[in-house]
Structures are given as structure tokens and as C-alpha cells.
Design a protein around this motif. Structure first.
Motif, PDB file in Angstrom:
ATOM      1  N   HIS A 273       0.589  -1.317   0.238  1.00 45.99           N
ATOM      2  CA  HIS A 273       0.397  -0.136  -0.186  1.00 45.99           C
ATOM      3  C   HIS A 273       0.780   1.482  -0.207  1.00 45.99           C
ATOM      4  O   HIS A 273       0.536   2.229  -0.355  1.00 45.99           O
ATOM      5  N   PHE A 294     -10.023   4.712   3.333  1.00 44.04           N
ATOM      6  CA  PHE A 294      -9.123   4.614   4.294  1.00 44.04           C
ATOM      7  C   PHE A 294      -9.669   4.937   5.593  1.00 44.04           C
ATOM      8  O   PHE A 294     -10.920   5.470   6.070  1.00 44.04           O
ATOM      9  N   THR A 491      -3.337   2.533   6.882  1.00 47.29           N
ATOM     10  CA  THR A 491      -3.982   1.084   7.465  1.00 47.29           C
ATOM     11  C   THR A 491      -4.207   0.202   6.447  1.00 47.29           C
ATOM     12  O   THR A 491      -4.245  -0.353   7.002  1.00 47.29           O
ATOM     13  N   SER A 492      -4.569   1.017   5.071  1.00 44.92           N
ATOM     14  CA  SER A 492      -4.530   0.180   3.657  1.00 44.92           C
ATOM     15  C   SER A 492      -4.597   0.804   2.541  1.00 44.92           C
ATOM     16  O   SER A 492      -4.326   2.782   3.034  1.00 44.92           O
ATOM     17  N   SER A 493      -4.524   0.760   1.359  1.00 48.92           N
ATOM     18  CA  SER A 493      -4.189   1.052   0.099  1.00 48.92           C
ATOM     19  C   SER A 493      -5.390   2.182   0.322  1.00 48.92           C
ATOM     20  O   SER A 493      -6.491   2.612   0.560  1.00 48.92           O
ATOM     21  N   ARG A 496      -7.794   2.312  -5.516  1.00 47.67           N
ATOM     22  CA  ARG A 496      -8.316   0.568  -5.935  1.00 47.67           C
ATOM     23  C   ARG A 496      -7.292   0.190  -7.200  1.00 47.67           C
ATOM     24  O   ARG A 496      -8.048   1.255  -8.013  1.00 47.67           O
ATOM     25  N   GLU A 516      -2.513  -5.718  -1.002  1.00 49.25           N
ATOM     26  CA  GLU A 516      -2.857  -4.514  -0.286  1.00 49.25           C
ATOM     27  C   GLU A 516      -3.380  -3.243  -1.015  1.00 49.25           C
ATOM     28  O   GLU A 516      -3.489  -2.468  -1.167  1.00 49.25           O
ATOM     29  N   GLY A 522      -6.230  -6.874   3.501  1.00 48.56           N
ATOM     30  CA  GLY A 522      -5.492  -6.385   4.230  1.00 48.56           C
ATOM     31  C   GLY A 522      -5.531  -7.191   5.642  1.00 48.56           C
ATOM     32  O   GLY A 522      -5.803  -7.099   6.320  1.00 48.56           O
TER      33      GLY A 522
END
Length: 551
Positions: A273, A294, A491-493, A496, A516, A522
Motif C-alpha cells: 500500500h 481508508f 491502514t490500507s491502500s 483500488r 493490499e 488487508g
């Protein structure tokens, strides 16, 4: 075999209690049970002071068909599923005529894509911008111990991916009807993980074990004909228009930062990410992508003993239970959701930036989970509407993250120390000038300050509302001397890359965004599962092209 779930026993139960509970649930004499194995063991700590073990077991018993019919309406008794992994294809005996598959990135998604392709005989090539895990570990310690960042080799980049410097959690809530998660866990055990990860409901490994396991898996890939090349960053895609499908392009390979070109018609993007420069390159090349939500927030640290007492009561410290964890959610009055993220029992807060002039936090635990503090991200949801910039810009979330990370760098003193604040001061709206009894674990160090300017006002308001609310579930959560360290942004990408049912990019044939970084995982387990799914889809397409004589 039958699978029985939700068998509850006290934590101090004797060994014979479990087979007795099985016989009681099935209403059969104990002698009818030939054997059983524990499929899953979890701890139920919802009743403070009275934790219990919950078991799921696979049982070989007489008259199984009759029992299945008798318990047809019972959701906790069923036929045990076949979780054996079966390869979808194998390379032709004479080898491939088409170019070898290429994998970009060697984190969990890339590792499992490469491993499964290698086990099918497809001899993948892997390019990883960072260094091999041992060298990468030294580079990471350079930031933690000497305030020196290597932008190409750090917590985010290098062999093993970001998960190598984490709690090593190996559980997920993804749907996994084909039991690919079992393949991931089995391969980890083969590489040196403790066999207990196959049965614990919340297995974890820890950083030190992950390092040697990643090396073992790399050696297997290489022994099967795969090739792993470190310190190789992809700088561009080699694309051509697809005359059969207007608006679609077809991948022919990649160009590295060194100028070398690698021909491949099947490329897995397992970027992680934080590959922001690569995301920008892909956007410039026209690969379909979109901004996604996110979360951002802080790391919070408490004494682990406090969390143990709050969760286990008089059983706190019982070695059968280990260090207690928690999972918390609060829906704030301003419409935001605040929740705990990547909770690390008995762990440390770590520096996780990959860019100069930025401070990023994350959590990490070793297998023993015996450090003094517990830590978790306490984060607030953000959406593309919060990012600013041009509407529809898929890279706007990255710019949003960078602004927060640069502000944290400034608040921390501009030397990769992190800004920190006592929880009591944060809730009261006053700066911290010194810290209290809870000693922060973040390295290279923290600087007491006022975190109210580290995040947007709506995030600060939501956090100030959530922490006292969490006190109702975890006694001591709003401990005045607990420490907040900022900022948690990865925390995340933040984007998308849309893909079709065949797992290829919706507008570039031969490109497989995964894990991710592409917005499809995740954590270690879900990223590994996605890598396996991509390997299977890629292998079927590649071998179909091989059979059809396409070049």
C-alpha cells in the motif's frame, strides 16, 4: 469426518473433557468416536473474569451418515470440508514458449503468487524494489536506532513486505470457500512456523520468525526454477493497443529503473500500500484506478497488565491465555466511525515511514508478546470526499496521507521522532510537556506535544469522544498516563485498481493487480490468499495462450 463447532469448556479443563464434550454433543457413547483433531481453538473473554475456550473439532465417528441426518438442522454439526489444496494446472513437460510470468513485489501477495506458480512449474520472475530480508532488517534498524531512513529498504519495502515488521497476524474475515487460507498456513508451517497456527483462531508469528520463514520460501521458489531479483524497481509498463478490443491495451513487459526491459505478457502487481511513486507511474500509463476509503489516527499504548486484567479478571497472566487483545468500535456523533486497528498485545510501536520528511506509526509484536505495553491503532474512517484536490483524482488519498505524515514529522521535531501526548492531556485539550508512567515504545523516540493539529478537526473530535466510550468496555482505557503516538495513516491502500472476474485489470490485458496495494487485501493472510487466486487465474490464461500458440 464430521465438524463440530462451538464446544465451550473452561480454560482449566482436563484433557478428557473435550472428547467427553464431543460425545455429549453427538449423543453417542465415547467408544463410537475413533479419533478427533482440533480444527480451531479460540478464547471467549466476553464475560470478564470468566474466559473460556471454544473449540471446533473434526471427528471420525461410527454411523456418520446417520448422525449428519439427525443433526441436519444443527448449524454446529456438519460434514468436515475437504481443505486439500489442488493445483489448477501444471506447466507442459517441454516448458513454456511464451515469456515467463513476472511478479512485481515480494510481500505476502507476491510470495504466494510466486510460490504457487513455481509449484506449477511456471518458473516466475520476481522483481522487488527493496533488499533481501536480512539486509532490509539492518536498514530498518537504521531508522529505529540512528534516525536514518533508506527510502528503498524499510518497514514498507523489501523482502516479506510490510507484514514482516508487524504482529504477524494470520487471521482474516475474508470469504474463502476454496480454503486458500489453509494453503497459506500450511506453507508457513512448512517454512518454520509453529504448527499451532493451523488450529488457533487468532494465530500470529512475530517478526523474528517471519524473517527466517520468508527466506525459506524464497529458497523453495528458486529451487523450483523461479528467480527473485532485489533492488529492482519497475519504472514503466510496456503496453500496446489491443486491436481486437477498442479501448483495451495489452501488456508486453516492464521497464526497470535501470533501463532494462523484461518481456512478460502476464504481470502480477503485488505492490503493497505504500508504493506511491509506482502508483503515480501506473496512473500516468493509463491503468484504471480509483480513490478508496481508508482510516487515519494514532497508536495508543497501555500497560499490557491493564488490558489483561480488564479482559481476563482473576485469570490475568494465565499462560494458557497469553497476552489479552481487544477489538473496539464507536460510532461518533459527527458521523465518523472510530475503531481499533492492528492491535498488538505485548508489542511495540514502530516507525513505518518510507518517505523522507514523514512520520508514520505502526504496531509490531514478537512471537512471545511479552513486551511491557499493549498498543493498537485508534483510527477514524476517511473517504475520498475528505481528501481535497481534484474530484475523481485516484491519487488524492496519497496526497492526503502525505500532508498528515509531514505534519507529524514537524510536530516530532523533524528528526523522525514521533509526536506523542498523554491521553489525559489529549482529552482535556492541553499539550503534554512530559509523559507519565506509561513509557512509549516508539523508536527512535517521541516528543511530547499537542496532537490536536496532527489530524483534521473532525477526526480529533471523534477520537476524543471514542476513548471515554471505550473505557466502558476496557476498564482503564482512558488511563490519563496512556500514550498516544502519531500518526497512523497506512491502514490500507488509498486506492483500488479495478479488475474483472479473471482478476486482470479492466483496461490492461495481462496485468493482475493484487494484494493490499491494489485494494484487495488487508493483512498477511488475505494478501497471501489473493496471491494464490491470482496465480491460479494467471496460470490458466497463460497455458491457454500457450496451447493457442499466441505470442
Amino acid at each position: 469426518m464430521l465438524r463440530i463447532t462451538e464446544l465451550r469448556l473452561p480454560i482449566d479443563h482436563p484433557p478428557e473433557a473435550l472428547p467427553a464434550a464431543i460425545a455429549t454433543r453427538l449423543k453417542v457413547p465415547g467408544k463410537d468416536i475413533s479419533r478427533f483433531t482440533i480444527f480451531r481453538q479460540s478464547v471467549d473473554a466476553r464475560r470478564v473474569g470468566a474466559p473460556s475456550f471454544i473449540y471446533a473439532v473434526d471427528v471420525e465417528v461410527k454411523r456418520e451418515a446417520e448422525l449428519l441426518q439427525r443433526f441436519a438442522a444443527d448449524p454446529h454439526v456438519s460434514a468436515a470440508p475437504d481443505m486439500t489444496y489442488r493445483f489448477v494446472a501444471q506447466a507442459p513437460a517441454g516448458g513454456l514458449k511464451t515469456p515467463r510470468p513476472l511478479i512485481v513485489g515480494f510481500g505476502p501477495c507476491g510470495i504466494f503468487a510466486a510460490l504457487v506458480l513455481a509449484q506449477m512449474g511456471l518458473r516466475p520472475i520476481v522483481v522487488e524494489r527493496g533488499r533481501a530480508v536480512r539486509e532490509r532488517t539492518q536498514d530498518t534498524w537504521g531508522l529505529w536506532r540512528k534516525n536514518t531512513l533508506n527510502p528503498e529498504s524499510n518497514v514498507q519495502f523489501g523482502e516479506g513486505g510490510a507484514g514482516t515488521f508487524s504482529d504477524g497476524k494470520l487471521y482474516s474475515q475474508i470469504r474463502d470457500p476454496q480454503h486458500h487460507g489453509r494453503k497459506v498456513l500450511t506453507e508457513f508451517v512448512k517454512a518454520g512456523a509453529p504448527a499451532e497456527i493451523l488450529t488457533l483462531a487468532k494465530p500470529h508469528i512475530g517478526t523474528f520468525r517471519l524473517v527466517s520463514m520468508v527466506e525459506t520460501m524464497r529458497h523453495e521458489i528458486e529451487a523450483l526454477g523461479g528467480e527473485i531479483r532485489f533492488e529492482q524497481r519497475v519504472a514503466d509498463l510496456l503496453l500496446q493497443d489491443d486491436p481486437a478490443q477498442p479501448g483495451m491495451r495489452r501488456l508486453r513487459g516492464v521497464r526497470l529503473a535501470s533501463g532494462e526491459e523484461i518481456e512478460s505478457h502476464h504481470v502480477v502487481l503485488a505492490l503493497g500500500h505504500s508504493a506511491r511513486d509506482t502508483f503515480a507511474m501506473l496512473h500516468e500509463a493509463g491503468v484504471a484506478m480509483e480513490a478508496k476509503p481508508f482510516s487515519v489516527g494514532f497508536r495508543i499504548e497501555h500497560p499490557q497488565s491493564l488490558i489483561d486484567r480488564a479482559r481476563y479478571g482473576r485469570h490475568a497472566g494465565d499462560t494458557r491465555l497469553g497476552a489479552a487483545d481487544y477489538k473496539l468500535v464507536h460510532h461518533a456523533s459527527n458521523g465518523r466511525t472510530v475503531y481499533s486497528f492492528c492491535m498488538c498485545p505485548g508489542g511495540t510501536v514502530v516507525a513505518a515511514t518510507s518517505e523522507p520528511g514523514c512520520v508514520v506509526t505502526n504496531g509490531m509484536s514478537q512471537y512471545s508478546r511479552n513486551e511491557r505495553n499493549a498498543n493498537a491503532g485508534i483510527v477514524v474512517n476517511v473517504s475520498p470526499a475528505d481528501f481535497g484536490g481534484e474530484p475523481g483524482d485516484p491519487l488524492a488519498g496519497i496526497a492526503f496521507q502525505r500532508r498528515l505524515e509531514a505534519r507529524a514529522f514537524e510536530l516530532g521535531g523533524g528528526n523522525y521522532e514521533a509526536p506523542a501526548q498523554r491521553v489525559g492531556d489529549f482529552l482535556a485539550g492541553r499539550p503534554s510537556t512530559q509523559l507519565g508512567e506509561v513509557v512509549p515504545s516508539y523508536k527512535p523516540g517521541v516528543r511530547p506535544t499537542d496532537l490536536s493539529t496532527a489530524l483534521p478537526d473532525w477526526a480529533i473530535a471523534a477520537l476524543r469522544e471514542a476513548i471515554p466510550a471505550f473505557e466502558k468496555q476496557i476498564k482503564g482505557f482512558s488511563l490519563p498516563d496512556a500514550v498516544l503516538t502519531g500518526v497512523e495513516t497506512r491502514t490500507s491502500s488509498p486506492l483500488r485498481m479495478p479488475r474483472g472476474d479473471d482478476l486482470q485489470s479492466v483496461n490492461v490485458r495481462g496485468l493482475y493487480p493484487g494484494g493490499e496495494g491494489a485494494g484487495y487485501a488487508g493483512g498477511i493472510l488475505s494478501a497471501g490468499v489473493d496471491g494464490i487466486r491470482i496465480a491460479e487465474a494467471l496460470a490458466l490464461d497463460l497455458l491457454a495462450a500457450e496451447a493457442g500458440g499466441q505470442s
